[in-house]
Design a protein around this motif. Sequence first.
Motif, PDB file in Angstrom:
ATOM      1  N   ASP A   1       0.832  -1.209   0.000  1.00  0.00           N
ATOM      2  CA  ASP A   1       0.000   0.000   0.000  1.00  0.00           C
ATOM      3  C   ASP A   1       0.862   1.252   0.000  1.00  0.00           C
ATOM      4  O   ASP A   1       0.541   2.241  -0.689  1.00  0.00           O
ATOM      5  CB  ASP A   1      -0.918   0.003   1.223  1.00  0.00           C
TER       6      ASP A   1
ATOM      7  N   ARG B   1       2.283   1.824  -3.407  1.00  0.00           N
ATOM      8  CA  ARG B   1       1.210   2.310  -4.285  1.00  0.00           C
ATOM      9  C   ARG B   1       0.930   3.799  -4.044  1.00  0.00           C
ATOM     10  O   ARG B   1       0.774   4.574  -4.994  1.00  0.00           O
ATOM     11  CB  ARG B   1      -0.053   1.478  -4.037  1.00  0.00           C
ATOM     12  N   ASP B   2       0.903   4.193  -2.783  1.00  0.00           N
ATOM     13  CA  ASP B   2       0.663   5.606  -2.452  1.00  0.00           C
ATOM     14  C   ASP B   2       1.776   6.493  -3.010  1.00  0.00           C
ATOM     15  O   ASP B   2       1.506   7.574  -3.551  1.00  0.00           O
ATOM     16  CB  ASP B   2       0.584   5.787  -0.937  1.00  0.00           C
TER      17      ASP B   2
ATOM     18  N   GLY C   1       3.653   5.843  -5.551  1.00  0.00           N
ATOM     19  CA  GLY C   1       3.506   5.882  -7.007  1.00  0.00           C
ATOM     20  C   GLY C   1       2.444   6.867  -7.454  1.00  0.00           C
ATOM     21  O   GLY C   1       2.620   7.596  -8.445  1.00  0.00           O
ATOM     22  N   GLU C   2       1.355   6.930  -6.720  1.00  0.00           N
ATOM     23  CA  GLU C   2       0.281   7.879  -7.050  1.00  0.00           C
ATOM     24  C   GLU C   2       0.737   9.322  -6.863  1.00  0.00           C
ATOM     25  O   GLU C   2       0.397  10.215  -7.638  1.00  0.00           O
ATOM     26  CB  GLU C   2      -0.950   7.575  -6.188  1.00  0.00           C
ATOM     27  N   LYS C   3       1.521   9.548  -5.803  1.00  0.00           N
ATOM     28  CA  LYS C   3       2.047  10.889  -5.562  1.00  0.00           C
ATOM     29  C   LYS C   3       2.992  11.312  -6.694  1.00  0.00           C
ATOM     30  O   LYS C   3       2.964  12.463  -7.163  1.00  0.00           O
ATOM     31  CB  LYS C   3       2.801  10.938  -4.241  1.00  0.00           C
TER      32      LYS C   3
ATOM     33  N   LEU D   1       2.875  10.194  -9.754  1.00  0.00           N
ATOM     34  CA  LEU D   1       2.074  10.391 -10.957  1.00  0.00           C
ATOM     35  C   LEU D   1       1.452  11.787 -10.975  1.00  0.00           C
ATOM     36  O   LEU D   1       1.401  12.457 -12.016  1.00  0.00           O
ATOM     37  CB  LEU D   1       0.979   9.319 -11.017  1.00  0.00           C
ATOM     38  N   LYS D   2       1.007  12.252  -9.820  1.00  0.00           N
ATOM     39  CA  LYS D   2       0.414  13.579  -9.737  1.00  0.00           C
ATOM     40  C   LYS D   2       1.436  14.663 -10.044  1.00  0.00           C
ATOM     41  O   LYS D   2       1.112  15.706 -10.628  1.00  0.00           O
ATOM     42  CB  LYS D   2      -0.170  13.807  -8.352  1.00  0.00           C
TER      43      LYS D   2
END
Length: 315
Positions: free
Chosen positions: A302, A305-306, A308-310, A312-313
């Motif tokens: 998790d 994943r978090d 990676g999302e940061k 991506l933003k």
Amino acid sequence: MNKTDRMLAIVLELQQRKVVRAEDLASIFETSVRTIYRDIQALSESGVPVMGAPGQGYSLMEGYFLPPVMFTVEEAVTLLIGTDFVEQRFDPEYGLKARTSSKKIESILPEPVRADASRVRKTMRLLSPGNRVSLGEEKDYVEIVRRAILQERKVEFNYVKKMPDSNGNRKSFRSAAPYGLAFLQGAWTLIAWCDLRQGIRHFRLSRMKELKVLEERFEMPPNFDLEDYRPSDDRNLRVQVLANPDIADRVKESDNYYMETLEECEDGLLVSFRVRQLEEILQWVLGWGSNVVVLEPESFRDRIRDEGEKMLKRY
């Protein structure tokens, strides 16, 4: 080891230690006690004043000293490379002593051995850390800490921790009783009693700032031996990742401190870690991108994943 070499080694061992038991000599030279008895008898018959005390062991007569022995090429190279290492990684005082020691060793070698040693030495090289900014300060701190240990004086410094504490702080002020220095993973580490934590802690010299020696003295614990000291292992979190076959060799070469096992499998390289907190290997895992997949624990999956999302933003 043949008999002649072993007998010479026994004399050198007796020179370094006051009394040595036959059983200990047998263990050191991986032979039988009976063989040691025969070697001691041969030494006595050749004029070496070996004395035996029943129930205690063997010793050399006081005042006896074996003259310097000749070095082989391999022994000379070992010593010279050792002086190179000391010159690179110790403080300036010992660096100077290393250079003079190197010259003295070379001066007593016979010309054929000196020439061969020089030739072999040129085929080996100790790479210095190059442009590490903190290296100069770290070497200065080695000298400061070394003197503090010998004088049994406490030290104080500001310390930058690798990971932030529960309050998000990375810097802390420490005063400590320095017990010893260890060269770990290419860096000097101080083993000391920390007044703040009331226990033995490890401090990398490269993370110290404003190091000072205090007038306050301390007494080295009588039961502390740096040679035998083993820190308690509180790495209780287990992490397992799977690396793609294409990067398996590079993962092995990375030699991460927290790695425990490496196992080749059909899907790639299975790597197990043991850490205190997940942040300790977060950057390592992220650095491999999609070539590494976290298998467990789920909380770390998790977290990746978090992150990676940061990322991506941001892009």
